[in-house]
Design a protein around this motif. Structure first.
Motif, mmCIF file in Angstrom:
data_model
loop_
_atom_site.group_PDB
_atom_site.id
_atom_site.type_symbol
_atom_site.label_atom_id
_atom_site.label_comp_id
_atom_site.label_asym_id
_atom_site.label_seq_id
_atom_site.Cartn_x
_atom_site.Cartn_y
_atom_site.Cartn_z
ATOM 1 N N UNK A 128 92.937 35.309 10.188
ATOM 2 C CA UNK A 128 92.790 35.605 8.756
ATOM 3 C C UNK A 128 91.573 34.868 8.189
ATOM 4 N N UNK A 129 91.265 33.684 8.737
ATOM 5 C CA UNK A 129 90.059 32.955 8.285
ATOM 6 C C UNK A 129 88.801 33.663 8.775
ATOM 7 N N UNK A 130 88.858 34.238 9.975
ATOM 8 C CA UNK A 130 87.721 35.035 10.480
ATOM 9 C C UNK A 130 87.462 36.185 9.507
ATOM 10 N N UNK A 131 88.545 36.853 9.102
ATOM 11 C CA UNK A 131 88.409 37.999 8.188
ATOM 12 C C UNK A 131 87.810 37.577 6.844
ATOM 13 N N UNK A 132 88.326 36.489 6.244
ATOM 14 C CA UNK A 132 87.817 36.072 4.919
ATOM 15 C C UNK A 132 86.378 35.550 5.023
ATOM 16 N N UNK A 133 86.056 34.856 6.134
ATOM 17 C CA UNK A 133 84.681 34.338 6.323
ATOM 18 C C UNK A 133 83.700 35.499 6.456
ATOM 19 N N UNK A 134 84.100 36.507 7.218
ATOM 20 C CA UNK A 134 83.249 37.682 7.437
ATOM 21 C C UNK A 134 83.059 38.460 6.137
ATOM 22 N N UNK A 135 84.138 38.582 5.353
ATOM 23 C CA UNK A 135 84.063 39.304 4.085
ATOM 24 C C UNK A 135 83.134 38.569 3.112
ATOM 25 N N UNK A 136 83.258 37.235 3.058
ATOM 26 C CA UNK A 136 82.399 36.437 2.164
ATOM 27 C C UNK A 136 80.937 36.542 2.601
ATOM 28 N N UNK A 137 80.708 36.508 3.917
ATOM 29 C CA UNK A 137 79.339 36.639 4.451
ATOM 30 C C UNK A 137 78.775 38.013 4.095
ATOM 31 N N UNK A 138 79.602 39.039 4.243
ATOM 32 C CA UNK A 138 79.173 40.401 3.926
ATOM 33 C C UNK A 138 78.796 40.531 2.446
ATOM 34 N N UNK A 139 79.635 39.986 1.556
ATOM 35 C CA UNK A 139 79.357 40.046 0.108
ATOM 36 C C UNK A 139 78.055 39.316 -0.216
ATOM 37 N N UNK A 140 77.896 38.127 0.390
ATOM 38 C CA UNK A 140 76.709 37.319 0.099
ATOM 39 C C UNK A 140 75.431 38.005 0.607
ATOM 40 N N UNK A 141 75.493 38.535 1.831
ATOM 41 C CA UNK A 141 74.297 39.162 2.399
ATOM 42 C C UNK A 141 73.933 40.459 1.681
ATOM 43 N N UNK A 142 74.946 41.194 1.210
ATOM 44 C CA UNK A 142 74.672 42.445 0.484
ATOM 45 C C UNK A 142 73.912 42.140 -0.802
ATOM 46 N N UNK A 143 74.353 41.117 -1.509
ATOM 47 C CA UNK A 143 73.679 40.713 -2.753
ATOM 48 C C UNK A 143 72.291 40.123 -2.441
ATOM 49 N N UNK A 144 72.209 39.356 -1.363
ATOM 50 C CA UNK A 144 70.961 38.723 -0.916
ATOM 51 C C UNK A 144 69.895 39.796 -0.622
ATOM 52 N N UNK A 145 70.294 40.821 0.140
ATOM 53 C CA UNK A 145 69.335 41.871 0.513
ATOM 54 C C UNK A 145 68.879 42.660 -0.709
ATOM 55 N N UNK A 146 69.790 42.857 -1.648
ATOM 56 C CA UNK A 146 69.425 43.583 -2.867
ATOM 57 C C UNK A 146 68.340 42.820 -3.636
ATOM 58 N N UNK A 147 68.497 41.486 -3.714
ATOM 59 C CA UNK A 147 67.497 40.665 -4.427
ATOM 60 C C UNK A 147 66.146 40.735 -3.709
ATOM 61 N N UNK A 148 66.194 40.715 -2.381
ATOM 62 C CA UNK A 148 64.926 40.799 -1.638
ATOM 63 C C UNK A 148 64.267 42.161 -1.853
ATOM 64 N N UNK A 149 65.071 43.226 -1.784
ATOM 65 C CA UNK A 149 64.500 44.578 -1.852
ATOM 66 C C UNK A 149 64.033 44.942 -3.260
ATOM 67 N N UNK A 150 64.680 44.363 -4.272
ATOM 68 C CA UNK A 150 64.313 44.734 -5.650
ATOM 69 C C UNK A 150 63.296 43.802 -6.291
ATOM 70 N N UNK A 151 63.297 42.529 -5.877
ATOM 71 C CA UNK A 151 62.441 41.559 -6.574
ATOM 72 C C UNK A 151 61.385 40.944 -5.651
ATOM 73 N N UNK A 152 61.851 40.260 -4.606
ATOM 74 C CA UNK A 152 60.915 39.459 -3.799
ATOM 75 C C UNK A 152 59.975 40.311 -2.943
ATOM 76 N N UNK A 153 60.523 41.279 -2.204
ATOM 77 C CA UNK A 153 59.663 42.066 -1.311
ATOM 78 C C UNK A 153 58.645 42.925 -2.068
ATOM 79 N N UNK A 154 59.035 43.561 -3.201
ATOM 80 C CA UNK A 154 57.996 44.289 -3.956
ATOM 81 C C UNK A 154 56.854 43.365 -4.407
ATOM 82 N N UNK A 155 57.194 42.116 -4.775
ATOM 83 C CA UNK A 155 56.154 41.158 -5.186
ATOM 84 C C UNK A 155 55.258 40.810 -4.001
ATOM 85 N N UNK A 156 55.861 40.639 -2.811
ATOM 86 C CA UNK A 156 55.070 40.315 -1.608
ATOM 87 C C UNK A 156 54.169 41.503 -1.241
#
Length: 248
Positions: A128-156
Motif C-alpha cells: 500500500x505504501x508502494x501504491x501511495x508513493x507511486x501515486x504521489x510521484x505521478x501527481x508531482x511529475x505531471x504537474x512538474x512536466x506541465x510547468x516545464x512545457x508551459x513556462x520554462x521550455x518555451x523560455x529556453x
C-alpha cells in the motif's frame, strides 16, 4: 603507486576529478556503469567521480576500468551527443522522449500498483505504501512536466532562437530552474523509497505476473528518470543559464 597512475592514464581519458554528471554528459552509455554501482549521476551529478566512489566505499580503479570497457564497446558515434544539441532541440527531445514516456507509464503503473495492493496487500503490508508513493510521484511529475512545457521550455526555446532575452514572469531563468531541480530531488527520493520498499525491485517467490510486471515497470521508470533528470540538471539547465548570463 606509479603503476596505478599509469593504469589510470591508459583508461582512455577518463578524469576521476570530473563530476559524474559531466562524465555521463560526454558519453551517455557510461550511465549504465553508474547505475550498476548505485552512483547518482542525475540529482547528485555535481560530485566528482573520485568523491562519489570514496563516499560509497567503491574501488575507483574498478569503476574506471568498467567505464573504459563501456567506452570501447559503445563508440560515441552510435549515441547522440546531447551536450552538443541546440538548446531548443534538447528541450524538444526531452518532451518527445521522456515526458511522453512518463505520460504513458505513470497512469499504467499506478493502476497496476492498485491491483497488486488489492490482491496481495495482506501478504506484504509495504504494497500500500508502494501504491501511495507511486501515486504521489505521478501527481508531482505531471504537474512538474506541465510547468516545464508551459513556462520554462518555451523560455529556453526563445533564448535559443532569438538574440534577446525571454520575457519571464519572474525575471530570470534561475528561479524556475531552482524549483525544477528541487522537484527533481524530490522525485529522486521517491525512486529511492520505491527501491527500498520493493527490495531493489525484486519480486518475491509468490509474486503473480502483474506484480512482476509492476516491479519491472518501476525499474524501467527509475532508469528513464535518471537519464531524463541528467539531461536537464547537467546539460540543458546549466547551458541555458550560461547563455542567459552572456546576454545580460
Amino acid at each position: 603507486t606509479n603503476n596505478c597512475t599509469e593504469k589510470r592514464q591508459k583508461m582512455t581519458s577518463i578524469n576521476a576529478d570530473k563530476s559524474v554528471g559531466q562524465l555521463v554528459g560526454e558519453r551517455i552509455a557510461r550511465a549504465s556503469v553508474f547505475e550498476a554501482y548505485g552512483i547518482d549521476f542525475c540529482c547528485g551529478g555535481q560530485q566528482s567521480l573520485s568523491a562519489a566512489c570514496s563516499e560509497k566505499g567503491i574501488d575507483l580503479d574498478e569503476v574506471l576500468s568498467k567505464l573504459a570497457v563501456t567506452d570501447a564497446e559503445k563508440p560515441q558515434d552510435d549515441a547522440t551527443d546531447y551536450s552538443a544539441m541546440a538548446l531548443d532541440q534538447l528541450a524538444d527531445h526531452i518532451v518527445s522522449t521522456h515526458h511522453a514516456y512518463l505520460g504513458r507509464e505513470l497512469p499504467r503503473l499506478t493502476e497496476m500498483a492498485g491491483k497488486v495492493t488489492r490482491a496481495h496487500g495482506e501478504k506484504d503490508s509495504r504494497l500500500s505504501t508502494v501504491e501511495t508513493t507511486l501515486q504521489a510521484l505521478s501527481d508531482e511529475l505531471t504537474s512538474h512536466m506541465m510547468k516545464e512545457e508551459r513556462i520554462l521550455f518555451p523560455a529556453i526555446r526563445e533564448l535559443a532562437q532569438t538574440e534577446g532575452l525571454p520575457q519571464m514572469p519572474c525575471g530570470t531563468l534561475s528561479g524556475p530552474i531552482d524549483v525544477m531541480e528541487h522537484e527533481h530531488d524530490s522525485a529522486g527520493n521517491a525512486l529511492e523509497q520505491l527501491r527500498n520498499l520493493t527490495d531493489n525491485h525484486t519480486p518475491p517467490d509468490w509474486a503473480c505476473n502483474t506484480f512482476r510486471a509492476l516491479l519491472a515497470g518501476i525499474h524501467e521508470l527509475e532508469l528513464d528518470l535518471h537519464q531524463h533528470i541528467h539531461k536537464e540538471n547537467n546539460i540543458l539547465f546549466p547551458r541555458a543559464l550560461e547563455l542567459e548570463q552572456q546576454r545580460q
